[in-house]
Design an enzyme around this catalytic site. Structure first.
Site: not given
Ligand code: NAD
Length: 456
Positions: A51-52, A56, A80, A85, A92, A349
């Site tokens: 829709h936009r 992303k 999200k 906004d 994904k 972003s």
């Molecule tokens: P990342 O890979 O940098 O970090 C994940 C961390 O979790 C690592 O340190 C890993 O060792 C640890 N981990 C993995 N499995 C584990 C377990 N079973 N128990 C405990 N620790 C465990 O990932 P990230 O980018 O920090 O993303 C983390 C979460 O945040 C995800 O759900 C991701 O979808 C969400 N997220 C990330 C972003 C972003 O900008 N990176 C944005 C929005 C949401």
């Protein structure tokens, strides 16, 4: 979660189904020759809504990622973006891989091939689909992907906007790496600005000395934990990682734990806390704030009843399952939902994408001009007061905003405004049961308005 919230939004017949449906998903299998052997990789890119545009969402590298997970995460992106906004649809991507098993050269080869497969079919493009980092990927991968896109589309002047979360030297923006963690901090600060909400969670006061447990000290978790402990006085009493947890009631030094983790690949053996092999059990320890920042489905029907935290802040995507959510809600546990809490990443972003499209760094035109104006004000003040201002007061007037200042200001404003909007919905007279439902309702309303005004 969507179905629970959609009841609180008035929609034309069938529109809810359109908003909920994932528009398309592309699965690819591709070969890469590594050390003389051919390996086949499987990946997906899901587009939940258009829709936009662009759509992303991050690209995740994980051994267990699958199509359903990617579709669900794409849906989260749609909601999200609406909440904060950010004018994007939701998408994904995922690749089945354990990135720790490959060296940088091999990862580059694999990433470039994956990017080519996606870009060829329109699943990467500055105008229709823009990936960002997620679990297992970071600035390096985003840079490789943007460069691959550029090779396929050398005449696209906006090629650099094909991904976000790039290194600053490759068109990235200052503050993107830590943006999601910073957003988590701003979300919590905003929560604590509302005493009624804090009381609702059975807490009081501000963030200072609040005892927090964090799961996952990766990009999101590390930055959130560091900012909250260094700048807001939060005491991180436990860090849960893949190989177990370390606990120290006096508070852990996050930088020190992170250094140890990076060096040894786990927390076992870290000397400044007690080690527990079963990390998941530590989720159930007493604390004020539980911050899951690792991966989905960590709080389930099996452990929800034993969770003692009165406040859960979903830094990760989907850490609380649907059934666990209901159990926690019945017990009065307050959950700040993922679709709001971790939206800082996509917000910054968005700033990066705008920077790329405008081909100029934020603040480049006005910074020195602002400084000059500030300098003039200082001179006028000093001549009126007939004395020199102290250096820190001079600086307050004469420092023009840098790109990082502007990014932080925009992110803070976004997180605050979104919280207030969700809060308003929650406290409206519609008997909305929790913040998550309120957040979904806010998102669905905005998306539906867009469809109604634009047509299907
Ligand atoms: P990342 O890979 O940098 O970090 C994940 C961390 O979790 C690592 O340190 C890993 O060792 C640890 N981990 C993995 N499995 C584990 C377990 N079973 N128990 C405990 N620790 C465990 O990932 P990230 O980018 O920090 O993303 C983390 C979460 O945040 C995800 O759900 C991701 O979808 C969400 N997220 C990330 C972003 C972003 O900008 N990176 C944005 C929005 C949401």
């Amino acid at each position: 979660m969507f179905d629970r919230a959609v009841k609180f939004v008035e929609l034309p017949e069938g529109l809810g189904d359109q908003i909920k449906a994932c528009n398309s998903v592309f699965q690819v299998q591709f070969p890469v020759k590594l050390n003389g052997r051919i390996e086949i990789f499987t990946g997906w890119r899901a587009v939940h809504s258009e829709h936009r545009l662009p759509a992303k969402g991050g690209i995740r590298y994980a051994p267990k990622v699958n199509q359903e997970e990617v579709e669900a995460l794409a849906a989260l992106m749609t909601y999200k973006c609406a909440i904060v906004d950010v004018p994007y649809g939701g998408s994904k991507g995922g690749l089945v891989i354990d990135p720790r098993k490959y060296n940088a050269d091999q990862l580059e080869q694999i990433t470039r091939r994956f990017a080519r497969e996606l870009a060829k079919r329109g699943y990467i493009s500055p105008s229709t689909n823009v990936p960002a980092p997620d679990m297992g990927t970071g600035p390096r991968e985003m840079s490789w992907i943007a460069d691959t896109y550029k090779h396929l589309h050398p005449t696209d002047i906006n090629h650099i906007a094909a991904t976000t979360g790039k290194p600053v030297s490759q068109g990235g923006i200052r503050g993107r790496v830590e943006a999601t963690g910073r957003g988590v901090q701003y979300a919590l600060r905003e929560f604590f600005r509302h005493p009624e909400d804090v009381r609702h969670a059975g807490l009081e006061g501000d963030l200072d000395e609040k005892r927090m447990i964090i799961q996952g000290l990766g990009n999101v978790g590390y930055h959130a934990a560091r900012f909250l402990s260094d700048e807001d006085g939060v005491k991180v009493i436990a860090v849960i990682e893949r190989d177990g947890a370390v606990v120290n009631e006096r508070g852990l030094d996050i930088d020190d734990v992170a250094r140890f983790l990076r060096h040894f690949g786990g927390v076992r053996g870290y000397s400044e806390g007690r080690y527990f092999e079963n990390g998941t059990e530590i989720l159930e320890m007493e604390c004020d704030i539980l911050l899951p920042a690792a991966l989905e489905s960590q709080i389930t029907v099996y452990n929800a009843d034993r969770i003692k935290a009165p406040l859960i802040v979903e830094a990760a995507n989907g850490p609380v399952t649907y059934l666990a959510d209901a159990k926690l809600r019945d017990r009065g546990v307050v959950i700040l939902p993922d679709i709001y809490v971790n939206a800082g990443g996509v917000t910054v972003s968005y700033f990066e994408w705008i920077k790329n499209l405008s081909h100029i760094r934020f603040g480049r035109l006005e910074r020195r001009y602002e400084e000059l104006k500030g300098q003039q004000i200082v001179e006028i003040l000093e001549s009126l007061l007939n004395k020199k201002l102290p250096t820190y007061e001079r600086k307050a007037f004469t420092d023009g905003a840098r790109e990082l200042d502007l990014v932080r200001s925009g992110l803070d404003d976004t997180m605050r405004a979104a919280y207030r909007e969700i809060r308003e919905k929650f406290y409206s007279r519609e008997e909305i049961p929790d913040f998550r439902t309120a957040a979904y309702a806010v998102a669905i309303k905005k998306i539906s308005t867009s469809y109604i005004e634009m047509g299907i």
